[in-house]
Design an enzyme around this catalytic site. Structure first.
Site, mmCIF file in Angstrom:
data_model
loop_
_atom_site.group_PDB
_atom_site.id
_atom_site.type_symbol
_atom_site.label_atom_id
_atom_site.label_comp_id
_atom_site.label_asym_id
_atom_site.label_seq_id
_atom_site.Cartn_x
_atom_site.Cartn_y
_atom_site.Cartn_z
ATOM 1 N N SER A 133 1.076 -1.257 0.123
ATOM 2 C CA SER A 133 -0.024 -0.084 0.091
ATOM 3 C C SER A 133 1.066 1.034 -0.022
ATOM 4 C CB SER A 133 -0.833 0.148 1.433
ATOM 5 O OG SER A 133 -1.725 1.188 1.527
ATOM 6 N N TYR A 146 -2.536 -1.021 10.547
ATOM 7 C CA TYR A 146 -2.586 -1.149 9.111
ATOM 8 C C TYR A 146 -1.057 -0.691 8.592
ATOM 9 C CZ TYR A 146 -4.137 -1.126 4.091
ATOM 10 O OH TYR A 146 -4.135 -1.116 2.798
HETATM 11 P P1 NAD Z 1 -11.569 -5.933 -0.484
HETATM 12 O O1 NAD Z 1 -12.292 -5.849 0.712
HETATM 13 O O2 NAD Z 1 -12.510 -5.654 -1.636
HETATM 14 O O3 NAD Z 1 -10.969 -7.505 -0.598
HETATM 15 C C1 NAD Z 1 -10.379 -8.281 0.533
HETATM 16 C C2 NAD Z 1 -10.381 -9.719 0.100
HETATM 17 O O4 NAD Z 1 -9.685 -10.231 1.345
HETATM 18 C C3 NAD Z 1 -11.555 -10.279 -0.009
HETATM 19 O O5 NAD Z 1 -11.639 -11.288 -0.839
HETATM 20 C C4 NAD Z 1 -11.881 -10.895 1.345
HETATM 21 O O6 NAD Z 1 -12.749 -12.121 1.334
HETATM 22 C C5 NAD Z 1 -10.666 -11.560 1.748
HETATM 23 N N1 NAD Z 1 -10.511 -11.728 3.061
HETATM 24 C C6 NAD Z 1 -10.745 -11.089 4.050
HETATM 25 N N2 NAD Z 1 -10.518 -11.557 5.244
HETATM 26 C C7 NAD Z 1 -9.709 -12.722 5.025
HETATM 27 C C8 NAD Z 1 -9.233 -13.919 5.800
HETATM 28 N N3 NAD Z 1 -9.426 -13.703 7.233
HETATM 29 N N4 NAD Z 1 -8.962 -14.802 5.030
HETATM 30 C C9 NAD Z 1 -8.869 -14.725 3.727
HETATM 31 N N5 NAD Z 1 -9.372 -13.915 3.101
HETATM 32 C C10 NAD Z 1 -9.781 -12.888 3.717
HETATM 33 O O7 NAD Z 1 -10.245 -5.214 -0.126
HETATM 34 P P2 NAD Z 1 -9.124 -4.730 -1.438
HETATM 35 O O8 NAD Z 1 -9.236 -3.079 -1.574
HETATM 36 O O9 NAD Z 1 -9.197 -5.293 -2.717
HETATM 37 O O10 NAD Z 1 -7.806 -4.744 -0.687
HETATM 38 C C11 NAD Z 1 -6.854 -6.002 -1.158
HETATM 39 C C12 NAD Z 1 -5.447 -5.594 -0.719
HETATM 40 O O11 NAD Z 1 -5.032 -4.367 -1.188
HETATM 41 C C13 NAD Z 1 -5.346 -5.592 0.977
HETATM 42 O O12 NAD Z 1 -4.009 -5.837 1.317
HETATM 43 C C14 NAD Z 1 -5.467 -3.870 1.095
HETATM 44 O O13 NAD Z 1 -4.715 -3.620 2.374
HETATM 45 C C15 NAD Z 1 -4.669 -3.280 -0.237
HETATM 46 N N6 NAD Z 1 -4.791 -2.185 -0.613
HETATM 47 C C16 NAD Z 1 -6.012 -1.603 -0.996
HETATM 48 C C17 NAD Z 1 -6.229 -0.225 -1.353
HETATM 49 C C18 NAD Z 1 -7.628 0.490 -1.793
HETATM 50 O O14 NAD Z 1 -7.693 1.499 -1.655
HETATM 51 N N7 NAD Z 1 -8.679 -0.335 -1.622
HETATM 52 C C19 NAD Z 1 -5.013 0.596 -1.175
HETATM 53 C C20 NAD Z 1 -3.892 0.080 -0.994
HETATM 54 C C21 NAD Z 1 -3.785 -1.269 -0.459
#
Ligand code: NAD
Length: 251
Positions: A133, A146
Site C-alpha cells: 500500500s 494497517y
Molecule cells: P476487499 O475488501 O475488496 O478484498 C479483501 C479480500 O480479502 C476479500 O476477498 C476477502 O474475502 C478477503 N479476506 C478478508 N479476510 C480474510 C481472511 N481472514 N482470510 C482470507 N481472506 C480474507 O479489499 P481490497 O481493497 O481489494 O484490498 C486488497 C488488498 O489491497 C489489501 O491487502 C489492502 O490492504 C490492499 N490495498 C487496498 C487499497 C484500496 O484503496 N482499496 C489500497 C492499498 C492497498
C-alpha cells in the site's frame, strides 16, 4: 498467453484488487486458485468464469493456511493480497483488531511464502507479489495497525527478494494508493467518526487529497502490473516496491 502452464494462488481474490489480479493472471493463461470469503454462488460463478478453483481458508489461522497450500500443490505465482483495515485513534484501537490486521496483512504472507518457496526453488522460477500500500511508505493517522502491517510486508518482501534472487524467483510489492473497493467503502464511517467529517469530506479531503490525480486507482491497473511482474522481461525487477498511487508518495 505467456502464463500458460503456470499455477497462481491469489489470496483475498473474491473481491476488489485480488479479483482483478486473478482476472489478469487467468487472462494470460494461468491456472488460478482463488481465496477469500463471500457468497458461495458468486464464488462458484467466478470459478467458472476464470476456470479457477477456490479455497475458503481463513488466513488468520496458520493451520488453515497449511491445508490451503497443501491442496493447492506447487505454486509458481504467489500473490499475497488479502487484507483488512480498521480506523481508530491508537488509545482506543481495539486489541482484537490490531491482532487481526497483523495476522492477515503480514503474518499470513510469511506462512504462504515459507510453504511455497521450496517448489519455486526446485523449478528455478517463481514470482511472489505482495499487495502492500502507499501506507507501506508513508503513514496516515488512525491506521496504526494497517500502517505497521504494510511497512512490515515491505520489509519482508525485500528480505525474501534477497534470499531467492539466485533461484529465478522474484519478490516485489505493489503499493496502490486509494482504489475504490469494499475495503475503502468500509472505512468511511469510522473515518467520519475519528475525524468528525461528513462522507463527502472524507472522500475529497482525506482520501483523494493524497492522490495528485484526484481520482481513485482502478483495480484493473493493479492487475495489469501484477501480470507484467510475472513476465520473463521482469526477471530483474526484484525487491521493488512499486507505487500505483497517482503520485501520492512522490510528495
Ligand atoms: P476487499 O475488501 O475488496 O478484498 C479483501 C479480500 O480479502 C476479500 O476477498 C476477502 O474475502 C478477503 N479476506 C478478508 N479476510 C480474510 C481472511 N481472514 N482470510 C482470507 N481472506 C480474507 O479489499 P481490497 O481493497 O481489494 O484490498 C486488497 C488488498 O489491497 C489489501 O491487502 C489492502 O490492504 C490492499 N490495498 C487496498 C487499497 C484500496 O484503496 N482499496 C489500497 C492499498 C492497498
Amino acid at each position: 498467453m505467456f502464463l500458460e502452464g503456470k499455477r497462481a494462488l491469489v489470496t483475498g481474490s473474491t473481491s476488489g484488487i485480488g479479483l482483478a489480479i486473478a482476472r489478469a493472471l487467468a487472462g494470460e493463461g494461468a491456472e488460478v486458485v482463488l481465496n477469500g470469503f463471500g457468497d458461495e454462488g458468486e464464488i462458484a460463478k467466478l470459478c467458472e468464469e476464470l476456470g479457477a478453483s477456490h479455497s475458503g481458508a481463513d488466513l488468520t489461522d496458520a493451520a488453515q493456511i497449511e491445508t490451503m497450500m497443501e491442496e493447492a500443490g506447487a505454486i509458481d505465482i504467489l500473490v499475497n493480497n488479502a487484507g483488512v483495515q480498521h480506523v481508530s485513534p491508537v488509545e482506543d484501537f481495539p486489541v482484537d483488531k490490531w491482532n487481526l490486521i497483523i495476522a492477515l496483512n503480514l503474518t499470513a504472507a510469511f506462512h504462504t511464502t515459507r510453504l511455497a518457496v521450496s517448489a519455486m526453488k526446485k523449478k528455478g522460477w517463481g514470482r511472489i507479489i505482495n499487495t502492500a500500500s502507499a501506507h507501506s511508505k508513508v503513514a496516515s493517522p488512525f491506521k496504526s495497525a494497517y500502517n505497521a502491517s504494510k511497512h512490515g510486508i515491505a520489509g519482508f518482501t525485500k528480505t525474501i527478494a534477497l534470499e531467492l534472487a539466485e533461484h529465478g524467483v522474484t519478490a516485489n510489492c505493489i503499493s496502490p494508493g486509494y482504489v475504490w473497493t469494499p475495503l475503502i467503502e468500509g472505512q468511511i464511517p469510522d473515518t467520519m467518526k475519528a475525524r468528525g467529517l461528513t462522507r463527502e469530506e472524507v472522500i475529497n479531503d482525506v482520501l483523494l487529497v493524497k492522490q495528485a490525480t484526484k481520482k481513485f486507482v482502478q483495480p484493473e491497473e493493479v492487475g495489469a502490473l501484477a501480470a507484467f511482474l510475472c513476465r520473463d522481461e521482469a526477471q530483474n525487477v526484484n525487491g521493488a516496491n512499486w507505487s500505483v498511487d497517482g503520485g501520492w508518495t512522490a510528495e
